[in-house]
Each structure stands twice: as C-alpha cells, then as structure tokens.
Design a protein around this motif. Structure first.
Motif, short mmCIF file in Angstrom:
data_model
loop_
_atom_site.label_atom_id
_atom_site.label_comp_id
_atom_site.label_asym_id
_atom_site.label_seq_id
_atom_site.Cartn_x
_atom_site.Cartn_y
_atom_site.Cartn_z
N SER A 1 0.83 -1.21 0.00
CA SER A 1 0.00 0.00 0.00
C SER A 1 0.86 1.26 0.00
O SER A 1 2.03 1.24 0.40
CB SER A 1 -0.94 0.01 1.20
OG SER A 1 -0.24 0.33 2.38
N ILE B 1 -7.90 -5.15 2.31
CA ILE B 1 -7.38 -3.79 2.41
C ILE B 1 -6.65 -3.60 3.74
O ILE B 1 -5.54 -3.03 3.80
CB ILE B 1 -8.52 -2.76 2.26
CG1 ILE B 1 -9.09 -2.81 0.84
CG2 ILE B 1 -8.04 -1.35 2.61
CD1 ILE B 1 -10.37 -2.02 0.66
N ASP C 1 -2.57 -3.03 4.22
CA ASP C 1 -2.11 -1.82 4.94
C ASP C 1 -1.24 -2.20 6.13
O ASP C 1 -0.14 -1.64 6.32
CB ASP C 1 -3.30 -1.00 5.42
CG ASP C 1 -3.88 -0.10 4.34
OD1 ASP C 1 -3.25 0.00 3.27
OD2 ASP C 1 -4.96 0.49 4.56
N SER D 1 2.12 -3.66 4.97
CA SER D 1 2.94 -2.65 4.29
C SER D 1 3.56 -1.69 5.29
O SER D 1 4.76 -1.37 5.21
CB SER D 1 2.07 -1.87 3.28
OG SER D 1 1.51 -2.74 2.33
#
Length: 533
Positions: A11, A286, A290, A293
């Motif tokens: 991300s 998602i 996140d 990352s």
C-alpha cells in the motif's frame, strides 16, 4: 541515501513511511525477474510479498543488500540460508494478516459446506438447482487443526462458536496452551481419522512439505473436507486429486497452491463442483495489506538505522520486551568480546566458550551469544559480519562455540565467563553488569575489578617490587593520566596482571619504554598491549 526496491504490491502507506525516512524508493511490482536481476545490486533493502523469488542466483547479484522485508507471513520464496551467509537480515510481518487469514479460512469452510461459489456460478448461467447444491452444517462436526498457532488458535475459537468440536495436532505447542483453548492435542494420524474438516496452519519446512499425501488421504473419512490457507506445498496436489477422483474424501478448498499462478494443467481444476480455489487471497484484504505494508516499511527503516528487526527469520528471536530487559547483558558480552579481540586478535581463534551465571539465565541465551561472537570477530575479520551471519562465519572458520550455564550460585547477581582458545594459548575474561556500569572482574583467572569502558594498558608479568612504579613513572613522564588501575595476582612473586585505565592513547615509543623499564628489573614480561573498548 539508502535505496529500497518494492518489488511486489504494497500500500501507499508503506511507501510513504520509506520516503519520509529519506529513503529513495523504486516501486516496480510489474517488472520481470530478468529486469530485477539486472538492477538488484543497486539496493540496500527489498520489500516483497509472495511473487518475488529471492533465490541463490538473485542474492548473488545483490551486492549491497542489507535487509529483506516480507510483507506477510510465508517466506519460502526467500533463500534464508544464502541470505544468512551474506549477512542480510530477513524478517516477515506475521501479525498483519492474521485476522484476514482466519476469516478466509472460515469463509472457505462455509463455502465448501454450502456450495456457495458453485450455486452462484450456476445462477449466473441461468441454472436453478437447489438439490444439486444441497450442503451440510458445521454444527457438531469435528474440525482438525494442523498447527494451533496464532492463526490456528483463532480459527479454533470461531469454529467453536459454530458449535464444532475442535481437535488439533501441534508437536511444538505447550499442552497448557491447548488446554486453555479447550482443544485436545492428538497425533496427526488420530486427527486425520477423526476429523470431518481438516485445516492447515503451518509453515513450509522439510518436515511439512507434502504433509498430506497418498497415505494421509487414505486415513481420512469419506466425508472429510480439506481447507488449506497456509502454504501450497504442504499438500501433494496430485495425491489430493487422486483422493477426490477415488472418492476417498468429499472436497477441498484451496487458497494456496504448489505453483502460483495456477497452471492450466492443475488437476484440481477438474473438480469444479467439489474443489473451491482462490488466488492466494488469505492475506489480501485492504486492512491486511495496509498492516503488512506499514509494518514492513517501518522495519526496513529501523534495520537500515542499525536496529534489529522485531520478527527476524534468520537470527534467534527474542521478544521486544525481553530484548529491552536483556540489553545490559547484550552490551556486557559485546564489551567483553571487543576486549578479547583487541587483546588477542592477532591469534587464530580455535574455540570460544561462554558461561552465563545469575540473572542473565532468565533470558534466551542464543541472541546474547550471537552478540558475543560478532563482537569478537568484528575487529578481526574483513568480512561483513553481523548478528545474522556471525555464527555461520565462525563455523566457516572452524571456530567451535560452546555455551553453558554456571550451575552454582555466584557472588555476583550476574556473571559472564569467556574463554578463548587460539593456536597459541588459552585466555579468559569475566565480567558483570552492575547498576553503576559494566565491570571486568577477572583476567586469566586473576581477580581484578575495573570499569569495562575506555582506554587501557594491560601488562602480564611476574609479580615483583618496582613493576607498578616503573609503569606509572613512564606514563607520568609522557603526561598520560591514569584514571584507574587494578592488579591481579595468584600469589606474591607469581603470575600477575595489571590493567591500567588511561585518558589518552600512548605512543609506540611510550609502550616500548615501558617494556624496556620492566626488562631492566627482570619482571619476566609476558605481554603489554593497548586496548580501546
């Protein structure tokens, strides 16, 4: 400026962290392996997921690489042994996708039980067939979990909420942990025979490669269903296809595959009504992307700043809180190791023995011993040496390492005894950590007590009157101030050592003058060295 390659999709939040730390970032998730190999020598760090292979060939070209960050859990696409030899830190982010992997496992189990994907596809093809897609309930079924770890234990809790009976196989789990989850631990064979559903949550190792194959499928119930959201090679794909074809089991839900992307000739593609396949989506939410990352980016920045990663894959793991508490002892062994290297670094080391006593034994000792080995070899070798490759370099140089605990109580709350054998002699040091600092308390079994910090002159000789006077006289004449001094000896007239803490480095002429002065009084000088710790 450091340079980091992001070779798989992460991300923007992770990239922002790298750039805010002043790191130059190349984001190239679409580049080919050939393109990667051409430029990999430019990078200090790499962040990747599961699609980039860092094998021996790739790492051979990674001349400047210092850290590899796996944004996620699995790391079978990284040659850990080769990275370790090259002194490259490798870490993963094991907690970032935990909930995503747990929920995907439950989703696969429900989909497999109720034929949800198949019915959905049929309706999209204008086919209404309730009878064909009749399913089964999870309630009162037995779920066998292979690997009751961070993910497996959470799957267990959620399965119990569905009313399932949960059993597990995990040879590395403490029985108390399983009891706290209300999950009986069984042998693998027992689990396979009893389970209606079997889910895997284990890493890929030599032991777990094709853990489920021909023999294991034959042990299972005819109505057994397999779920794999762990590592593709944990299951023998061809054996699974044969088991399905021969109706040895009822079905399978597979998120991870032996070959990714899945090739057209994968035999599981022939069982569209009994096998659900997803494209390695377990950690692909998602939130998980996140989390992974951000964690990977922060760890890369931290390692490049000289810190240890929190989830290292190629050095012994110590919990961050434990590491913080153990820091004084890690610093103690580092100081003793550097003292030893400065003192005897001109000799070929054959063996290192370290004994730990007192409070230090409350901690994992492997990381502490690694710090010791690194500190001994660092000033001696030209090789790039760090906590990752210190033990490997010692083995390469045939340096025997022995670690043990002092069995009897010591006078001090903590104590480290260090003995080194070289091709010429044996010598030893002992040190301790006190609230007011680090102390050296023995040299070659001669008792002393001096702060283990600063600049020193160490002199080994035969005890006799006039030695200390000669040394201090030469130092005073050359305006070298003595901060502290300790003499150790076994008996009057016997072997002795003096350790002198000084404020500035003596010249070679001063050291030679001390030698000459001691020879004048026949002090049987064995050695004189300058050390800086």
């Amino acid at each position: 400026m450091y340079k980091v390659l992001v070779n798989d999709n992460i991300s923007q939040k992770g990239i922002d962290i790298l750039q805010e730390a002043g790191i130059e970032v190349d984001f190239k998730p679409e580049q080919s392996r050939e393109e990667c190999l051409k430029t990999i020598h430019q990078y200090d760090g790499i962040i990747l997921r599961s699609m980039t292979d860092l094998d021996k060939k790739a790492l051979a070209k990674a001349e400047n690489l210092k850290v590899i960050g796996r944004a996620g859990t699995g790391y079978d696409n990284i040659d850990l042994e080769e990275a370790t030899k090259k002194g490259i830190f490798v870490f993963n982010t094991p907690t970032g996708n935990t909930i995503s992997a747990v929920e995907h496992t439950l989703g696969m189990m429900l989909s497999l039980s109720r034929n949800i994907p198949q019915s959905n596809q049929a309706l999209h093809n204008n086919l209404w067939n309730r009878k064909k897609y009749r399913g089964v309930e999870l309630k009162a079924k037995t779920l066998g979990i292979i690997g009751l770890n961070r993910i497996g234990s959470r799957v267990a809790k959620r399965a119990q909420a569905f009313g399932m009976d949960v059993i597990a196989n995990d040879p590395y789990l403490a029985p108390e942990k399983a009891e706290s989850l209300n999950v009986p631990l069984l042998s693998l064979k027992q689990l396979l025979k009893k389970s209606d559903y079997i889910t895997l949550h284990i890493p890929l190792t030599e032991e777990t490669h094709h853990l489920l194959s021909e023999a294991e499928f034959k042990l299972m119930k005819k109505n057994a269903r397999i779920i794999n959201c762990a590592r593709g090679k944990n299951i023998d794909t061809k054996a699974l296809a044969r088991a399905l074809a021969e109706n040895e089991i009822a079905g399978a839900a597979i998120d991870v595959h032996e070959e990714e992307p899945v090739p057209k000739d994968n035999p599981l593609l022939n069982f569209e009504d009994r096998v659900i396949m997803t494209a390695h989506l377990g950690g692909t939410t998602i939130e998980a992307i996140d989390n992974n990352s951000i964690a990977a980016a922060r760890e890369v920045v931290s390692v490049l700043e000289g810190n240890l990663p929190e989830s290292p894959l190629n050095i012994p793991v110590m919990d961050p809180q434990e590491f913080k508490k153990a820091q004084p002892y890690i610093e103690l062994v580092a100081k003793l190791g550097k003292f030893m290297a400065e003192w005897k670094g001109d000799q070929r080391i054959k063996a290192v023995e370290v004994e730990y006593g007192g409070e230090i034994n409350n901690f994992k000792l492997k990381p502490i011993t690694l710090s010791l080995i690194k500190s001994i070899l660092d000033p001696i070798l030209d090789n790039r040496i760090n906590l990752v490759n210190a033990m490997h370099i010692a083995e390469e140089r045939e340096i025997a390492i022995k670690e043990s605990k002092i069995q009897n109580e010591t006078e001090l709350k903590n104590l480290v005894n260090l003995k080194v054998k070289s091709d010429k002699e044996e010598y030893s040091l002992s040190g301790t950590y006190l609230p007011n600092g680090y102390r050296i308390v023995r040299i070659n079994d001669l008792r002393i007590d001096l702060e283990l910090d600063g600049e020193f002159i160490i002199v080994s000789y035969q005890d006799k009157p006039g030695v200390i006077g000669k040394i201090t006289s030469v130092l005073g004449k050359d305006k070298i101030n003595i901060a502290n001094m300790q003499v150790g000896r076994k008996s009057p007239g016997g072997e002795a050592v003096v350790l002198i803490q000084i404020d500035s480095k003596p010249s070679e002429e001063v050291m030679q003058e001390i030698k000459n002065s001691l020879n004048e009084i026949n002090a049987n000088l064995k050695e004189i060295n300058y050390l800086k710790i």
